[in-house]
Design an enzyme around this catalytic site. Sequence first.
Site, short mmCIF file in Angstrom:
data_model
loop_
_atom_site.label_atom_id
_atom_site.label_comp_id
_atom_site.label_asym_id
_atom_site.label_seq_id
_atom_site.Cartn_x
_atom_site.Cartn_y
_atom_site.Cartn_z
N LYS A 1 0.85 -1.20 0.00
CA LYS A 1 0.00 0.00 0.00
C LYS A 1 0.88 1.24 0.00
CE LYS A 1 -3.58 2.42 2.59
NZ LYS A 1 -4.55 2.37 3.68
N LYS B 189 -2.36 -1.58 -3.65
CA LYS B 189 -3.20 -0.39 -3.60
C LYS B 189 -2.35 0.86 -3.71
CE LYS B 189 -6.16 2.00 -0.38
NZ LYS B 189 -6.56 2.12 0.97
C1 PBG Z 1 -7.61 3.62 5.54
C2 PBG Z 1 -7.86 3.48 4.10
C3 PBG Z 1 -7.65 4.41 3.06
C4 PBG Z 1 -8.19 3.83 1.90
C5 PBG Z 1 -8.68 2.59 2.26
N1 PBG Z 1 -8.44 2.37 3.61
C6 PBG Z 1 -7.11 5.77 3.09
C7 PBG Z 1 -5.73 6.01 3.47
O1 PBG Z 1 -4.90 5.11 3.65
O2 PBG Z 1 -5.44 7.18 3.64
C8 PBG Z 1 -8.25 4.48 0.56
C9 PBG Z 1 -9.32 3.99 -0.34
C10 PBG Z 1 -9.61 4.85 -1.52
O3 PBG Z 1 -8.95 5.87 -1.80
O4 PBG Z 1 -10.56 4.51 -2.23
N2 PBG Z 1 -6.38 3.35 6.02
#
Ligand code: PBG
Length: 322
Positions: free
Chosen positions: A192, A245
């Site tokens: 991520k 992601k």
């Molecule tokens: C929470 C989380 C995030 C997303 C999913 N879980 C945001 C982040 O890490 O700031 C992003 C999902 C999206 O942008 O659709 N940790």
Amino acid sequence: MINRTRRLRKTANIRRLVRENKLTVDDFIYPIFIEEGEYIETEIKSMPGIKRFSLDTVSKELDELTTLNIPAVLLFGIPSEKDDTGTETWSDDGIIQKAIRYIKKEYPSLYVITDVCFCEYTNHGHCGVLNDLEVDNEATLVNIAKQALSHAKAGADMVAPSGMMDGTISTMRAALDKEGYYDLPIMGYTVKYASAFYGPFRDAADSAPSFGDRKTYQMDPANRAVGQREAAFDDAEGADILMVKPALSYLDIVSDLKNNFDHPIACYNVSGEYAMIKAAAEKGWIDGERVMMESLLSMKRAGADIIITYFAKEAAKILKRS
Ligand code: PBG
């Protein structure tokens, strides 16, 4: 000329026969935002078509998902109260716990996956417990175990930790096994990145950090090799599914993981990726439907077995027609 690749592109039927990748509704997980309260059905401005629901209004969304035969949802909770550490995340009466019980009771066929994180629940918007201005990895792990267990007790089918703390998967696995949840799978948010593509989500989930950024725990977009290390650790710690992601700007990573691991690979087609296509389509600059289907297909081609996407309903409708 011996080599003419055009021979197999001549008609729609021969193209069908030689097509290597196909999207199906079986590929999709649909994210849902559930907010504590009543009569809530708030449009998210930067994500046209996506809303926050309260539990008393979410049934029409769930009805539609089951009608379209979408197999799974990924739940995000928006609590009415936040605090330093996000204690509401492991409350038996928390919004996610209530949502899991409601969905499993009323829509038993839907597979319910929960996002295990703190940023929507902390008053500073970071993904864990702060120690000075840093997120404390070990202190956060203690709370991740509590949160995952609480989701399991409420009846979640799968848990998906998104906070990028080291040791998350082994901590969760041990906590779940200790209480007898041997069969509850974990989908790691394995690779991520600290990405600007999360912008609209942070509006949707009210989870923007109040100071700083997430660069000390989420990955540097410049790096590829460390994605393999992350995946090797999640594998060794017992993750059942590995996720990448965001998706579109990171398809090289999806393909790395597909080539080097035998887990199912998921990718998260995030909010910013959704917003860009919606905005350009609204302006009439692109054919939104075709660009949506092409980008979802590119994720499959790269190696994703599972696609988490806000487009799931729209894409499922198109797949049903064709
Ligand atoms: C929470 C989380 C995030 C997303 C999913 N879980 C945001 C982040 O890490 O700031 C992003 C999902 C999206 O942008 O659709 N940790």
